[in-house]
Design a protein around this motif. Structure first.
Motif, PDB file in Angstrom:
ATOM      1  N   ASP A 193       0.800  -1.224   0.000  1.00 42.48           N
ATOM      2  CA  ASP A 193       0.000   0.000   0.000  1.00 42.48           C
ATOM      3  C   ASP A 193       0.836   1.279   0.000  1.00 42.48           C
ATOM      4  O   ASP A 193       0.280   2.375  -0.031  1.00 42.48           O
ATOM      5  CB  ASP A 193      -0.938   0.012   1.212  1.00 42.48           C
ATOM      6  CG  ASP A 193      -2.029  -1.037   1.095  1.00 42.48           C
ATOM      7  OD1 ASP A 193      -2.479  -1.278  -0.044  1.00 42.48           O
ATOM      8  OD2 ASP A 193      -2.415  -1.611   2.123  1.00 42.48           O
ATOM      9  N   LEU A 194       2.146   1.133   0.055  1.00 45.51           N
ATOM     10  CA  LEU A 194       2.989   2.322   0.018  1.00 45.51           C
ATOM     11  C   LEU A 194       2.808   3.062  -1.301  1.00 45.51           C
ATOM     12  O   LEU A 194       2.620   2.452  -2.358  1.00 45.51           O
ATOM     13  CB  LEU A 194       4.457   1.927   0.179  1.00 45.51           C
ATOM     14  CG  LEU A 194       4.894   1.437   1.556  1.00 45.51           C
ATOM     15  CD1 LEU A 194       6.334   0.913   1.488  1.00 45.51           C
ATOM     16  CD2 LEU A 194       4.773   2.528   2.606  1.00 45.51           C
ATOM     17  N   LYS A 195       2.860   4.374  -1.249  1.00 47.92           N
ATOM     18  CA  LYS A 195       2.803   5.205  -2.445  1.00 47.92           C
ATOM     19  C   LYS A 195       4.234   5.484  -2.907  1.00 47.92           C
ATOM     20  O   LYS A 195       5.166   5.498  -2.104  1.00 47.92           O
ATOM     21  CB  LYS A 195       2.091   6.525  -2.149  1.00 47.92           C
ATOM     22  CG  LYS A 195       0.704   6.379  -1.553  1.00 47.92           C
ATOM     23  CD  LYS A 195      -0.253   5.718  -2.508  1.00 47.92           C
ATOM     24  CE  LYS A 195      -1.646   5.617  -1.913  1.00 47.92           C
ATOM     25  NZ  LYS A 195      -2.611   5.022  -2.863  1.00 47.92           N
ATOM     26  N   TYR A 196       4.384   5.757  -4.214  1.00 49.89           N
ATOM     27  CA  TYR A 196       5.743   5.966  -4.705  1.00 49.89           C
ATOM     28  C   TYR A 196       5.743   6.761  -6.007  1.00 49.89           C
ATOM     29  O   TYR A 196       4.731   6.872  -6.699  1.00 49.89           O
ATOM     30  CB  TYR A 196       6.438   4.620  -4.936  1.00 49.89           C
ATOM     31  CG  TYR A 196       5.792   3.763  -6.005  1.00 49.89           C
ATOM     32  CD1 TYR A 196       6.162   3.891  -7.349  1.00 49.89           C
ATOM     33  CD2 TYR A 196       4.804   2.837  -5.667  1.00 49.89           C
ATOM     34  CE1 TYR A 196       5.566   3.117  -8.323  1.00 49.89           C
ATOM     35  CE2 TYR A 196       4.202   2.061  -6.635  1.00 49.89           C
ATOM     36  CZ  TYR A 196       4.581   2.204  -7.972  1.00 49.89           C
ATOM     37  OH  TYR A 196       3.979   1.441  -8.939  1.00 49.89           O
ATOM     38  N   SER A 197       6.895   7.300  -6.315  1.00 52.25           N
ATOM     39  CA  SER A 197       7.158   7.902  -7.614  1.00 52.25           C
ATOM     40  C   SER A 197       8.589   7.562  -7.988  1.00 52.25           C
ATOM     41  O   SER A 197       9.372   7.098  -7.158  1.00 52.25           O
ATOM     42  CB  SER A 197       6.949   9.419  -7.590  1.00 52.25           C
ATOM     43  OG  SER A 197       7.889  10.049  -6.750  1.00 52.25           O
ATOM     44  N   LYS A 198       8.935   7.815  -9.220  1.00 51.17           N
ATOM     45  CA  LYS A 198      10.236   7.415  -9.748  1.00 51.17           C
ATOM     46  C   LYS A 198      10.842   8.574 -10.515  1.00 51.17           C
ATOM     47  O   LYS A 198      10.142   9.265 -11.272  1.00 51.17           O
ATOM     48  CB  LYS A 198      10.032   6.203 -10.657  1.00 51.17           C
ATOM     49  CG  LYS A 198      11.178   5.806 -11.558  1.00 51.17           C
ATOM     50  CD  LYS A 198      10.703   4.643 -12.420  1.00 51.17           C
ATOM     51  CE  LYS A 198      11.565   4.468 -13.648  1.00 51.17           C
ATOM     52  NZ  LYS A 198      11.074   3.388 -14.509  1.00 51.17           N
ATOM     53  N   THR A 199      12.131   8.799 -10.324  1.00 49.81           N
ATOM     54  CA  THR A 199      12.784   9.901 -11.019  1.00 49.81           C
ATOM     55  C   THR A 199      14.223   9.524 -11.347  1.00 49.81           C
ATOM     56  O   THR A 199      14.766   8.572 -10.781  1.00 49.81           O
ATOM     57  CB  THR A 199      12.756  11.180 -10.166  1.00 49.81           C
ATOM     58  OG1 THR A 199      13.205  12.286 -10.932  1.00 49.81           O
ATOM     59  CG2 THR A 199      13.648  11.034  -8.929  1.00 49.81           C
ATOM     60  N   VAL A 200      14.823  10.272 -12.244  1.00 45.96           N
ATOM     61  CA  VAL A 200      16.210   9.985 -12.608  1.00 45.96           C
ATOM     62  C   VAL A 200      17.131  10.537 -11.527  1.00 45.96           C
ATOM     63  O   VAL A 200      16.911  11.625 -10.988  1.00 45.96           O
ATOM     64  CB  VAL A 200      16.552  10.583 -13.987  1.00 45.96           C
ATOM     65  CG1 VAL A 200      16.562  12.103 -13.966  1.00 45.96           C
ATOM     66  CG2 VAL A 200      17.871  10.050 -14.505  1.00 45.96           C
ATOM     67  N   GLY A 201      18.146   9.766 -11.184  1.00 48.21           N
ATOM     68  CA  GLY A 201      19.083  10.180 -10.147  1.00 48.21           C
ATOM     69  C   GLY A 201      20.375  10.692 -10.742  1.00 48.21           C
ATOM     70  O   GLY A 201      20.409  11.242 -11.848  1.00 48.21           O
ATOM     71  N   THR A 202      21.466  10.486 -10.023  1.00 51.70           N
ATOM     72  CA  THR A 202      22.788  10.925 -10.463  1.00 51.70           C
ATOM     73  C   THR A 202      23.628   9.714 -10.820  1.00 51.70           C
ATOM     74  O   THR A 202      23.731   8.768 -10.038  1.00 51.70           O
ATOM     75  CB  THR A 202      23.492  11.721  -9.349  1.00 51.70           C
ATOM     76  OG1 THR A 202      22.677  12.852  -9.010  1.00 51.70           O
ATOM     77  CG2 THR A 202      24.846  12.217  -9.823  1.00 51.70           C
ATOM     78  N   GLY A 203      24.219   9.751 -12.009  1.00 53.87           N
ATOM     79  CA  GLY A 203      24.941   8.583 -12.472  1.00 53.87           C
ATOM     80  C   GLY A 203      26.426   8.572 -12.175  1.00 53.87           C
ATOM     81  O   GLY A 203      27.082   7.541 -12.277  1.00 53.87           O
ATOM     82  N   GLY A 204      26.977   9.715 -11.814  1.00 55.03           N
ATOM     83  CA  GLY A 204      28.412   9.757 -11.580  1.00 55.03           C
ATOM     84  C   GLY A 204      29.183   9.660 -12.882  1.00 55.03           C
ATOM     85  O   GLY A 204      28.634   9.754 -13.977  1.00 55.03           O
ATOM     86  N   GLY A 205      30.460   9.460 -12.782  1.00 52.24           N
ATOM     87  CA  GLY A 205      31.300   9.352 -13.965  1.00 52.24           C
ATOM     88  C   GLY A 205      32.725   9.753 -13.662  1.00 52.24           C
ATOM     89  O   GLY A 205      33.102   9.960 -12.507  1.00 52.24           O
ATOM     90  N   LEU A 206      33.511   9.870 -14.710  1.00 49.39           N
ATOM     91  CA  LEU A 206      34.931  10.188 -14.585  1.00 49.39           C
ATOM     92  C   LEU A 206      35.202  11.571 -15.176  1.00 49.39           C
ATOM     93  O   LEU A 206      34.809  11.851 -16.304  1.00 49.39           O
ATOM     94  CB  LEU A 206      35.762   9.140 -15.321  1.00 49.39           C
ATOM     95  CG  LEU A 206      37.270   9.365 -15.371  1.00 49.39           C
ATOM     96  CD1 LEU A 206      37.876   9.303 -13.968  1.00 49.39           C
ATOM     97  CD2 LEU A 206      37.921   8.321 -16.278  1.00 49.39           C
ATOM     98  N   THR A 207      35.863  12.418 -14.404  1.00 52.31           N
ATOM     99  CA  THR A 207      36.250  13.742 -14.879  1.00 52.31           C
ATOM    100  C   THR A 207      37.772  13.839 -14.892  1.00 52.31           C
ATOM    101  O   THR A 207      38.431  13.512 -13.900  1.00 52.31           O
ATOM    102  CB  THR A 207      35.690  14.850 -13.971  1.00 52.31           C
ATOM    103  OG1 THR A 207      34.264  14.737 -13.925  1.00 52.31           O
ATOM    104  CG2 THR A 207      36.061  16.226 -14.510  1.00 52.31           C
ATOM    105  N   LEU A 208      38.325  14.279 -16.013  1.00 51.28           N
ATOM    106  CA  LEU A 208      39.768  14.451 -16.163  1.00 51.28           C
ATOM    107  C   LEU A 208      40.089  15.918 -16.402  1.00 51.28           C
ATOM    108  O   LEU A 208      39.355  16.610 -17.126  1.00 51.28           O
ATOM    109  CB  LEU A 208      40.275  13.612 -17.338  1.00 51.28           C
ATOM    110  CG  LEU A 208      39.972  12.111 -17.284  1.00 51.28           C
ATOM    111  CD1 LEU A 208      40.421  11.438 -18.571  1.00 51.28           C
ATOM    112  CD2 LEU A 208      40.643  11.476 -16.077  1.00 51.28           C
ATOM    113  N   ARG A 209      41.162  16.373 -15.810  1.00 50.36           N
ATOM    114  CA  ARG A 209      41.589  17.755 -16.048  1.00 50.36           C
ATOM    115  C   ARG A 209      41.955  17.929 -17.525  1.00 50.36           C
ATOM    116  O   ARG A 209      42.707  17.146 -18.087  1.00 50.36           O
ATOM    117  CB  ARG A 209      42.803  18.095 -15.195  1.00 50.36           C
ATOM    118  CG  ARG A 209      42.560  18.110 -13.703  1.00 50.36           C
ATOM    119  CD  ARG A 209      43.811  18.552 -12.972  1.00 50.36           C
ATOM    120  NE  ARG A 209      44.132  19.945 -13.288  1.00 50.36           N
ATOM    121  CZ  ARG A 209      44.268  20.914 -12.381  1.00 50.36           C
ATOM    122  NH1 ARG A 209      44.088  20.633 -11.114  1.00 50.36           N
ATOM    123  NH2 ARG A 209      44.567  22.130 -12.752  1.00 50.36           N
ATOM    124  N   THR A 210      41.422  18.971 -18.133  1.00 51.18           N
ATOM    125  CA  THR A 210      41.727  19.228 -19.549  1.00 51.18           C
ATOM    126  C   THR A 210      42.549  20.493 -19.733  1.00 51.18           C
ATOM    127  O   THR A 210      42.602  21.051 -20.829  1.00 51.18           O
ATOM    128  CB  THR A 210      40.420  19.345 -20.357  1.00 51.18           C
ATOM    129  OG1 THR A 210      39.646  20.455 -19.866  1.00 51.18           O
ATOM    130  CG2 THR A 210      39.599  18.075 -20.254  1.00 51.18           C
TER     131      THR A 210
END
Length: 616
Positions: A346-363
């Motif tokens: 009986d719980l109510k819910y919704s769904k959304t996009v979260g944070t995926g992370g990734g790799l950042t390199l100094r350019t």
């Protein structure tokens, strides 16, 4: 030129229809020398709120029930606030202000899931088209350098009789002097209350600062700025600036003691226990009425109070929710969501996009391999995103979530560009092709690959290890340097890492361009690109003034940004928000405005009899 906006005039958006079922992405197994094309991302990232029992429950309209007054709504926070004064800290991080204060403009509840559903309010951005004038009843843009704010009359500061600071203000009416004072203090322009460490310095350029702030009558503030930067100034003033009473700042110096907070919001602080909880009580003199449903015209808020519990450990938050100590929990993973629903359908819910992370390199260092765009593109091609979606996230993830989050709102504005709408050469970067990756590395002069020292925190180890395993197949070795959270945050915000850092590349607030402004702490890739710099300037010239012209500029620039591969962003998992059925008039809203997290509480109500009948 004169642009005028009143809170009753809102442009309607043409938005995609909500998808009603959870979707899955079909796995496709390929060998290393084959190209794997990712499944196309769905057109909708959040299903309508509902319960696990029947779709009929999801379609029911909670606003048809007569609202009830009373009850406490309890939220679990993953961490303690970093600060309490929005002139010194990010407004989005000062969670208490979402209960005790108002900004000049906020998300319009009637446009969200509980009303017309033109937006989900599931991201930290609410464009002007789905916002309304809160403390600013209306506003005007005059010429290219002037904004005139007309402050809403008959708004009073909350009066907590047990607070010395609140008694000092004594529930008086908000005036233009309070707003102008708060504006000046936000930019360290208030002589009586200097803020040399103002947060605005870390996020805005001097071009975006106001040149003058003037009170022209009791309810009118006139702000001038530099032509071409009025839009971003307007955004900062209206959505990122907390409004304070000058006499409180004069007495206490700053607002970092939350017990001295005095605002115009629906609640006020009654108790604070560091690293444990913040308790709020109802402001009986709040200015806003319920704008829709069976309670339309009722005095808000309905709740007697709100409580924040600081629960850093996820398992503790989940346990607190299971036992009814929390009424609501967000950012729940797919596995935990399935278990919670199995335990209580009986719980109510919704769904959304979260944070995926990734790799950042100094350019910014020419002597490093990834200074060459071919190397960065090779890393993209050597990343099997479809495997991450299928195997790591169980099929519940969005392929592309940068430079704009994959949300209903951003799609409708023309700011988000998904895989299917990208040109073929950019689509190719999201198709797993290790052989093409090796070819690019060879052309760039690195046939044998190289090593990258990557800073990360403990929560990122699992995903980073998946990426490490994938990139080793093309000769790139990630040396993972795990740091404590505080150290990691310091390195990231100070941009003091030498080579790479795990994280970065967020699309939640694309209008701020934090990942691209040369001097912004969020620009961890150290980008200083003339094309993107021009985009930032062009966007700022139209932002919040001509929304229908500004947001598509980001969408048009997305293929170029992705082709440069400054950030290796990984698929973003869908996360779930759950709440107990006794929480009424709530449908998954999160932020009614720019970083206005949890400011929906004055619209919801608690069915206390239902809660008791369920044994809580």
């Amino acid at each position: 030129m004169l642009y005028k906006h009143k809170s009753g005039f809102i442009k309607l958006l043409s938005l995609v229809t909500a998808v009603s079922l959870l979707f899955s992405i079909t796995a496709c197994s390929k060998s290393d020398n084959e190209t794997t094309k990712p499944s196309a991302a769905p057109s909708k990232t959040q299903q309508p709120s509902g319960s696990a029992s029947t779709e009929a429950d999801a379609a029911s309209s909670p606003e048809q029930e007569a609202p009830q007054y009373g009850g406490i709504f309890t939220i679990g926070l993953a961490s303690e606030q970093r600060g309490f004064d929005s002139a010194l800290f990010n407004y989005g991080a000062t969670n208490h202000l979402k209960q005790t204060s108002n900004t000049l403009i906020e998300g319009d509840w009637t446009k969200g899931p509980s009303g017309e559903h033109l937006t989900d309010f599931d991201t930290s951005t609410a464009p002007l088209a789905v916002s309304f004038g809160a403390l600013a009843e209306s506003w005007e843009f005059i010429g290219e350098d002037t904004i005139v704010f007309h402050i809403r009359p008959n708004v009073h500061f909350g009066l907590n009789p047990n607070s010395e600071a609140s008694r000092l203000v004594n529930g008086r009416e908000l005036t233009a002097e309070d707003v102008a004072f708060s504006f000046r203090r936000q930019f360290n322009l208030e002589p009586s209350a200097p803020t040399p460490k103002a947060y605005a310095y870390t996020r805005l350029t001097q071009d975006e600062f106001p040149t003058s702030i003037e009170v022209t009558d009791k309810y009118t503030v006139t702000v001038r700025g530099k032509p071409g930067f009025i839009g971003s100034l307007f955004y900062w003033l209206t959505e990122m600036t907390g409004i304070y009473a000058p006499e409180v700042v004069a007495k206490y110096g700053d607002l970092n003691n939350v017990l001295n907070d005095v605002g115009t919001g629906p609640f006020y602080v009654t108790e604070y226990v560091q690293n444990s909880s913040i308790t709020f009580a109802r402001n009986s003199n709040y200015w806003q009425k319920d704008p829709l449903g069976a309670g339309k015209g009722n005095q808000l808020p309905y709740l007697d109070g709100v409580r924040y519990l600081v629960l850093p450990d996820l398992s503790t938050r989940l346990s607190a929710f299971r036992t009814g100590q929390l009424d609501y929990i967000r950012d729940v993973s797919l596995d935990d969501f399935k278990q919670l629903i199995a335990e209580n359908p009986d719980l109510k819910y919704s769904k959304t996009v979260g944070t995926g992370g990734g790799l950042t390199l100094r350019t910014d260092k020419p002597d490093q391999p990834w200074y060459d765009v071919r190397v960065r593109q090779a890393i993209q091609l050597g990343t099997d995103r479809q495997a991450i979606i299928n195997d790591y996230y169980g099929g519940e993830a969005s392929l592309i979530n940068f430079p704009v989050s994959d949300t209903q709102t951003f799609r409708s504005l023309g700011a988000y560009v998904g895989y299917d709408d990208l040109p073929a050469n950019v689509q190719e970067l999201f198709n797993y092709n290790p052989e093409k990756a090796k070819q690019l590395l060879k052309e760039a002069g690195y046939p044998d690959g190289f090593e990258i020292n990557v800073v990360l925190n403990a929560s990122q180890i699992d995903l980073a290890s998946v990426l490490k395993s994938q990139l080793e197949k093309i000769g790139i070795v990630l040396n993972l340097e795990v740091k404590e959270d505080a150290v990691y945050t310091s390195i990231s915000s100070g941009r003091t890492f030498e080579e790479g850092i795990f994280g970065g590349g967020s699309g939640a607030t694309p209008q701020a361009f934090h990942n691209f402004r040369p001097d912004d702490a969020g620009n961890t890739a150290m980008i200083d690109d003339p094309i993107v710099n021009k985009l930032i300037a062009d966007f700022a010239d139209k932002f919040m003034i001509a929304d229908d012209e500004s947001w598509p500029l980001i969408g048009e620039a997305t293929p170029y940004i992705l082709e440069q591969s400054w950030y290796l962003t990984l698929p973003a998992p869908y996360t779930f928000q759950l709440w107990w059925p006794w929480v009424k008039n709530y449908n998954g809203e999160y932020s009614l405005g720019g970083g206005h997290f949890y400011n929906f509480t004055h619209y919801i109500w608690i069915d206390q009899e239902l809660k008791k009948s369920l044994g809580y």
